[in-house]
Design a protein around this motif. Structure first.
Motif, short mmCIF file in Angstrom:
data_model
loop_
_atom_site.label_atom_id
_atom_site.label_comp_id
_atom_site.label_asym_id
_atom_site.label_seq_id
_atom_site.Cartn_x
_atom_site.Cartn_y
_atom_site.Cartn_z
N ALA A 48 0.70 -1.28 0.16
CA ALA A 48 -0.25 0.60 -0.12
C ALA A 48 0.43 1.18 0.08
O ALA A 48 0.27 2.06 -0.37
CB ALA A 48 -0.74 0.25 0.92
N GLY A 334 -3.36 -4.60 -0.15
CA GLY A 334 -2.32 -3.64 -0.03
C GLY A 334 -3.29 -2.94 -1.20
O GLY A 334 -2.77 -0.80 -1.19
N GLN A 338 -4.79 1.35 -0.90
CA GLN A 338 -4.06 2.26 -1.21
C GLN A 338 -4.98 3.81 -1.20
O GLN A 338 -4.63 4.78 -1.41
CB GLN A 338 -3.18 2.77 -2.60
CG GLN A 338 -4.04 1.71 -3.86
CD GLN A 338 -2.75 2.34 -4.92
OE1 GLN A 338 -1.60 3.14 -5.15
NE2 GLN A 338 -3.04 0.75 -6.23
#
Length: 852
Positions: A48, A334, A338
């Motif tokens: 992320a 991940g 984000q």
């Protein structure tokens, strides 16, 4: 032919190993899932941050022109010299220009005042991006109609609307619209001094360009297509340095802005990486117990003719596949996470983010899942290499042996991997070495605490305690105990969260006004000498104290030890910091030290000798950057008058104190007749007194800028709170990973607990007693792990306060009254949730299930 046979043999061997790994894995999939889950969150956090960081850098590059509003600009903080105007003319002239400065603004319709950043603009700026206003047409009409564009947040705060008036210095303008965004404005400084755009032609009538005023002059350019801006920067920068100016291109600005956010991203990456390392501890623990349970199967395989290498590869293949699957899941998670970051960073990023999938982040996630799972599983896996086929005939378990050399190589490989990855993040060997050392020391201390605790319980065992208490303590050092792994998992999570709280308090403490009666919180700047008495009288009329009345003279360095600044700038071997050569210093004069200063070398002069250079006092950081020392000579240029000085003393200055501090201090009887302005400070008790004083002063003295320190501190605290929230969000991954490791440690030792439960109930123990035994054990582990982590973070934060911040550390109580009990209760809950099924089932039923 032989090569073909060998290749075919290897292929057959690989197929056999993969099939055996698949068959064995199907029977143990639930245990392997826990092992896989240990690394998913850590990989998700790393991916992320990596993917989001790539997106930020890409957006900064793609929007760099819009952020600056032009291809490049030339700026200076003093009236442009003829030489500078000649350079601008050689470039075809500026396409737009701007004068900007901080000033007090008064709003005539409601008698409110506010420190703002006045930006007087002429020309079609910005050439890229846009001035976003409400109404939209205000951005196109303000120069022609002679209106002001006022920051939208300020208008909302003061309940202003288009058509109201704003007074800046000697001019009064109608407000044309609310300014939502404009290229060249920082979100942080906008919170302190909101931007106000006015036409360039009103700057001179405002009367605010006076002695001591902090004025910035910017000239904006739109470059021709295919112009090499980096080459232009290299060509013009040396020339501009000599005439106190600078050039900024949109490419260099984007690189600088990218580095700023990249540094923050590196820190978050380290937090995420620690979560991954914590998961790897869970891997090592889970595989250790998993392999121990598989040793009889390994012995049988060896009886049937399997080699050491084949049995080793069967389980290595299992772990590699599960690690790869964990990497895939973690990477997908991940990439999804984000999309939350723009919400978390709202107000901190000066651009509109477009989120895309980063191929680099995907590669990192997959490679981390595979490499770290294999690397951390190697040491427990080595136990399969030395299992004898005779183990199938032995009832008593043999102690698992490993090669000392192989074990050391694995440990060195782990340390090297951590160092390499941290170096890739930090790009500095020293920082990477400190990070690795910190990780090793933290894990070592927590492991040592757990070991010492077990040995202490064993050595000083309380035989007089009751059955339940004795049995719970025995569980702490029995075979296959969970003490070390749980103390590590709980301790590292507690350490991370507590350190973040302590560090945030330390930072906020640096930006907090001292609670003293003589600590000023209002500073009045740009006071002309003839206004001094009237301003003081205005403060005293409001029954407020005049704390400081400080004269300030602006000057630049002309030469160092007889060498002209222009020559030093040309000398590529000079180690003098560039800011020393270009900076316009604001100095004061007095005959004594103040509370924030202490003398390091030399003495303050008691009398002046007109035939010798004037002895001045400088700060130690000035000495460090100028490469000068006691007795060295400096010539200053004060409004065209040269003054020869010698460094007579060196001071240490506490720049964190909320008072005016100076790098350079002159003695008295030298600068009294030089062009100067004054800074007067006072202390108000509340927001009402502050508003009343500001209103009166701005009405009487339009040129004065007033800084309310408490307002600035509120902005800083809000910024730090946002940043700490993001860091806490990332550290939460460590806590969740610790929870998974905890669940894994409890479940992988379930077989041992079943045996104990059966044995205890066979001897007459009741379910209620067994539950109490387990509860007490998890209380010990939860309290020991969380308390160790918090105390360790307390020590680490104290070291940070001494070594980095040079401040007195006053720790927060939140880790002790919130984190400590919360984690202890969580440990008990998870431990009992995973163990309660063993207690409720009958011994025969449990054993049958376990043997299926």
């Amino acid at each position: 032919m032989n090569a073909s046979k060998k290749l075919k043999s290897k292929a057959v061997s690989f197929i056999w190993i993969s099939r055996m790994a698949w068959r064995d894995g199907k029977a143990s999939w639930n245990k392997l899932l826990l092992f896989m889950a240990s690394i998913i969150l850590g990989i998700a956090a790393v991916v992320a941050i990596q993917s989001f960081g790539d997106n930020v850098r890409h957006n900064i590059v793609s929007q760099s022109k819009s952020l600056m509003g032009s291809d490049f600009k030339i700026d200076t903080d003093k009236p442009p010299k003829p030489e500078l105007l000649a350079v601008i003319d050689s470039l075809g002239g500026a396409d737009a220009k701007e004068i900007s400065f901080p000033s007090m603004a008064a709003f005539k319709d409601n008698d409110l005042t506010k420190l703002v950043r006045v930006r007087g603009i002429e020309g079609a700026f910005p050439f890229y991006g846009s001035i976003n206003t409400d109404p939209k047409e205000a951005a196109q009409n303000y120069q022609l109609q002679g209106t002001a564009l006022v920051d939208a947040t300020l208008m909302l705060q003061f309940q202003l609307k288009p058509g109201d008036s704003i007074k800046i210095g000697n001019i009064v303008l109608p407000i044309g619209g609310a300014l939502k965004s404009v290229p060249g404005s920082s979100s942080f400084f906008s919170a302190v001094a909101p931007p106000v755009l006015i036409p360039y032609r009103f700057i001179e009538p405002s009367g605010l360009v006076q002695t001591g005023s902090r004025i910035d002059y910017d000239f904006y350019f739109k470059a021709l297509p295919k112009t090499d801006l980096d080459a232009l920067d290299d060509r013009l920068d040396p020339k501009l340095d000599l005439i106190d100016a600078d050039i900024d291109t949109h490419t260099s600005t984007s690189r600088r802005l990218g580095r700023r956010y990249e540094n923050f991203g590196k820190f978050l990456n380290l937090v995420a990486f620690i979560a991954l390392l914590l998961g790897c501890v869970g891997i090592a623990s889970a595989i250790h117990i998993y392999i121990k349970q598989k040793l009889p199967a390994v012995a049988i395989l060896k009886c049937l003719g399997a080699t050491r290498r084949q049995t080793f590869l069967i389980f290595l293949f299992q772990i590699a596949v599960m690690g790869l699957i964990g990497g895939i899941i973690g990477t997908a998670l991940g990439l999804g996470l984000q999309y939350l970051f723009p919400l978390l960073l709202e107000g901190l990023l000066p651009l509109n983010l477009e989120i895309n999938v980063s191929v680099k982040a995907i590669f990192i996630g997959l490679s981390l899942g595979l490499s770290m799972s294999v690397l951390f599983a190697l040491y427990p896996l080595m136990g399969t290499l030395h299992i004898s086929p005779l183990q199938t005939l032995r009832v008593q378990e043999e102690k698992v042996t490993r090669s000392l050399r192989s074990g050391l190589l694995v440990v060195l490989g782990i340390i090297l991997f951590i160092f390499t990855f941290s170096y890739w993040l930090l790009e500095r060997v020293s920082y990477s070495a400190m990070f690795v050392a910190g990780i090793v020391v933290t894990f070592f201390i927590l492991g040592s605490i757990a070991t010492l605790f077990m040995n202490a319980v064993k050595k000083f065992f309380p035989h007089s305690f009751g059955f339940i208490a004795r049995q719970s303590l025995l569980n702490l050092y029995r075979p296959q105990n969970q003490t070390i792994i749980l103390v590590l998992a709980i301790g590292v999570g507690s350490f991370l969260i507590s350190t973040l709280y302590f560090s945030k308090d330390l930072l906020l403490q640096q930006a907090t006004l001292e609670d003293q009666s003589n600590s000023p919180n209002i500073f009045m700047l740009d006071i002309q000498s003839e206004q001094k008495e009237a301003v003081e009288e205005g403060i005293l009329v409001n029954k407020l104290p005049v704390i400081d009345n400080i004269p300030i003279v602006t000057m630049r360095i002309e030469s160092l030890n007889g060498e002209k600044i222009s020559d030093i700038k040309k000398d590529t071997t000079s180690q003098v910091n560039r800011w020393i050569l270009n900076h316009e210093f604001r100095v004061t004069y007095r005959d004594s030290l103040i509370a924030s200063e202490s003398l390091v070398k030399g003495t303050l002069p008691e009398s002046m000798d007109s035939n010798t250079p004037i002895p001045i006092s400088v700060s130690d950081n000035f000495i460090e950057d100028s490469k000068l020392n006691l007795g060295d000579e400096i010539t200053f240029n004060v409004q065209g008058v040269l003054i020869n000085t010698v460094i007579g003393s060196i001071r240490t200055v506490d720049w964190s104190r909320m008072q005016l501090n100076f790098m350079i201090v002159f003695p008295e009887s030298v600068l009294e007749n030089a062009p100067q302005f004054r800074v007067i400070s006072t202390k108000v008790n509340n927001e009402k007194e502050s508003a009343q004083l500001q209103q009166q002063m701005v009405s009487s003295f339009p040129n004065i800028s007033i800084i309310d320190i408490q307002k600035i501190l509120d902005v800083v605290q809000d910024l730090l709170s946002k940043i700490s929230w993001i860091i806490n969000f990332m550290a939460f991954f460590s806590i969740l990973t610790g929870v998974i490791v905890l669940i894994g440690a409890v479940r992988t030792s379930k077989h041992q607990r079943i045996k104990e439960s059966v044995l205890l109930r066979t001897l007459g123990a009741k379910n209620r007693q067994i539950i109490k035994i387990m509860t007490l054990e998890y209380i010990y582990l939860g309290v020991l792990g969380s308390l160790s982590g918090i105390l360790l973070s307390l020590i680490g934060s104290q070291l940070l306060a001494w070594g980095l911040f040079d401040a007195v550390f006053k720790p927060s109580w939140i880790p002790f009254i919130v984190i400590f009990p919360a984690i202890a209760i969580l440990v008990i809950f998870i431990g009992m949730t995973n163990s309660i099924g063993v207690v409720k089932s009958s011994p025969l039923e449990v054993l049958r299930k376990e043997n299926k």
